[in-house]
Design a protein around this motif. Structure first.
Motif, PDB file in Angstrom:
ATOM      1  N   THR A  42      24.280  34.750  45.790  1.00  0.00           N
ATOM      2  CA  THR A  42      25.203  35.592  45.018  1.00  0.00           C
ATOM      3  C   THR A  42      24.822  35.576  43.547  1.00  0.00           C
ATOM      4  N   VAL A  43      25.204  36.638  42.871  1.00  0.00           N
ATOM      5  CA  VAL A  43      25.112  36.673  41.411  1.00  0.00           C
ATOM      6  C   VAL A  43      26.435  37.216  40.886  1.00  0.00           C
ATOM      7  N   THR A  44      26.949  36.586  39.825  1.00  0.00           N
ATOM      8  CA  THR A  44      28.216  37.035  39.269  1.00  0.00           C
ATOM      9  C   THR A  44      28.200  36.901  37.755  1.00  0.00           C
ATOM     10  N   TYR A  45      29.286  37.307  37.106  1.00  0.00           N
ATOM     11  CA  TYR A  45      29.408  37.230  35.656  1.00  0.00           C
ATOM     12  C   TYR A  45      30.788  36.695  35.337  1.00  0.00           C
ATOM     13  N   SER A  46      30.831  35.694  34.497  1.00  0.00           N
ATOM     14  CA  SER A  46      32.102  35.048  34.188  1.00  0.00           C
ATOM     15  C   SER A  46      31.810  33.957  33.183  1.00  0.00           C
ATOM     16  N   THR A  47      32.790  33.610  32.372  1.00  0.00           N
ATOM     17  CA  THR A  47      32.602  32.428  31.533  1.00  0.00           C
ATOM     18  C   THR A  47      33.450  31.275  32.041  1.00  0.00           C
TER      19      THR A  47
ATOM     20  N   VAL B 252      28.891  39.799  42.953  1.00  0.00           N
ATOM     21  CA  VAL B 252      30.292  39.492  43.219  1.00  0.00           C
ATOM     22  C   VAL B 252      31.140  39.878  42.011  1.00  0.00           C
ATOM     23  N   SER B 253      31.963  40.891  42.161  1.00  0.00           N
ATOM     24  CA  SER B 253      32.924  41.254  41.115  1.00  0.00           C
ATOM     25  C   SER B 253      34.067  40.249  41.142  1.00  0.00           C
ATOM     26  N   PRO B 254      34.450  39.725  39.982  1.00  0.00           N
ATOM     27  CA  PRO B 254      35.568  38.763  39.983  1.00  0.00           C
ATOM     28  C   PRO B 254      36.905  39.396  40.373  1.00  0.00           C
ATOM     29  N   GLY B 255      37.005  40.733  40.342  1.00  0.00           N
ATOM     30  CA  GLY B 255      38.290  41.358  40.639  1.00  0.00           C
ATOM     31  C   GLY B 255      38.300  42.227  41.879  1.00  0.00           C
ATOM     32  N   ASP B 256      37.175  42.892  42.160  1.00  0.00           N
ATOM     33  CA  ASP B 256      37.168  43.904  43.224  1.00  0.00           C
ATOM     34  C   ASP B 256      36.500  43.411  44.510  1.00  0.00           C
ATOM     35  N   THR B 257      36.741  42.163  44.872  1.00  0.00           N
ATOM     36  CA  THR B 257      36.118  41.563  46.053  1.00  0.00           C
ATOM     37  C   THR B 257      37.208  41.122  47.024  1.00  0.00           C
TER      38      THR B 257
ATOM     39  N   THR C 250      23.890  32.444  41.121  1.00  0.00           N
ATOM     40  CA  THR C 250      23.475  32.673  39.732  1.00  0.00           C
ATOM     41  C   THR C 250      24.667  33.234  38.969  1.00  0.00           C
ATOM     42  N   VAL C 251      24.930  32.660  37.800  1.00  0.00           N
ATOM     43  CA  VAL C 251      26.048  33.114  36.975  1.00  0.00           C
ATOM     44  C   VAL C 251      25.505  33.594  35.634  1.00  0.00           C
ATOM     45  N   VAL C 252      25.797  34.840  35.286  1.00  0.00           N
ATOM     46  CA  VAL C 252      25.426  35.344  33.970  1.00  0.00           C
ATOM     47  C   VAL C 252      26.616  35.163  33.034  1.00  0.00           C
TER      48      VAL C 252
END
Ligand SMILES: *Cc1c(COP(=O)(O)O)cnc(C)c1O
Length: 307
Positions: free
Chosen positions: A67-72, A139-144, A91-93
């Motif tokens: 998976t790859v996602t974006y979040s702090t 992976v969207s943090p909201g639309d999954t 992987t987290v961006v």
């Protein structure tokens, strides 16, 4: 992207393999202060310090290996933790300016952190590129839907413990938790009102719900977890007709509620974890005499916040 109560029930089987139910306690000093009967659901006791771990574990149980996602914040930790549990790649961006503590909290679970972009929007764009080139699932943090199913298990636990609640107050960032709460309440406690709360300094989810269309807004709150600059389609669609109310509180009111949880409920909440109590103390007339659950969604305060 459909999402129903059956998805939450299926997720419960997954979540309970990994996590015991979290406690929900009463504190008479909070009742005295608010005039309500207050139940605090302690998601700050979860392994990564927040309720989102339920969603991460549910997503990884589908067999996704990369998976790859974006979040702090807590979404990143949740996905990293669940990937570690399942031996999967993650992987987290994060924006280039993300704090070292937040990046380390993700790396400790074996996930790769990529620091890129000046804000979360830029990090998202980079995550989309990575997904397109590597074949990893974005992976969207909201639309999954799997994330909503997983976090919905927390509301099953609440209504099983207290079937007769008048209201449950849910802090909202992207809205996964509140949307899931609406679906679970409709199935298990249709009389119970689900009420959302966000910071007035980051009102994108609130304004999207009030206006009935997805909005972008300035994102200036210091309360991580409530800090989103746009509405998310899936949770907004679910909340539209089912959320009973949605209110804003200030960052200062949230800070005061954190102090209350520390002094009256011996609990360390992060800002987002105190936002539900902040709403109850701000509008006591909404809750007087009622049985209300406030979800302490997380306890991940960084050293700067704690000092
Ligand atoms: C993510 C988060 C929230 C907001 O949840 P959403 O599902 O994004 O609305 C609230 N509290 C904490 C501690 C969080 O990590």
């Amino acid at each position: 992207m459909e999402f129903t109560y059956a998805d939450v029930r299926a997720a419960r089987e997954i979540v309970r393999r990994h996590l015991p139910p979290t406690p929900m306690w009463r504190y008479p000093l909070l009742d005295e202060l608010t005039g309500a009967t207050v139940f605090v659901k302690h998601e700050n006791t979860q392994p990564v310090g927040a309720f989102k771990v339920r969603g991460g574990l549910t997503l990884l149980a589908t067999g996704v290996r990369d998976t790859v996602t974006y979040s702090t914040g807590n979404h990143a930790q949740s996905l990293a933790y669940a990937s570690h549990v399942h031996g999967a790649r993650c992987t987290v961006v994060m924006p280039a300016g993300a704090s070292a503590e937040r990046a380390d909290a993700v790396r400790q679970w074996g996930a790769e952190v990529v620091l890129k972009g000046e804000d979360l929007g830029a990090a998202q764009a980079h995550a989309e590129e990575l997904a397109a080139t590597t074949g990893a699932r974005l992976v969207s943090p909201g639309d999954t839907p799997e994330l909503l199913a997983g976090v919905g298990t927390l509301y099953q636990e609440i209504f099983e413990a207290e079937p007769d609640l008048d209201a449950v107050v849910v802090p909202i960032g992207s809205g996964t938790g509140a949307a899931a709460a609406c679906v679970v309440a409709a199935a298990l406690a249709p009389r119970c009102r689900v009420i959302g709360v966000q910071s007035a300094s980051s009102p994108a989810a609130h304004d999207s719900w009030r206006l009935g269309t997805l909005q972008t807004r300035p994102n200036r709150t210091t309360v991580a977890g409530l800090a989103t600059g746009r509405g998310f389609a899936l949770p907004q669609r679910i909340m539209r007709d089912r959320l009973a109310d949605f209110r804003l509180v200030s960052d200062e009111e949230i800070a005061a509620a954190r102090r209350l949880l520390a002094s009256r409920a011996h609990t360390q909440a992060e800002g987002a974890g105190a936002a539900a109590l902040a709403l109850v103390t701000k509008f006591p007339e909404m809750f007087a005499g009622l049985r209300v659950a406030v979800v302490c969604t997380g306890g991940n305060a960084d050293p700067h916040e704690l000092s």
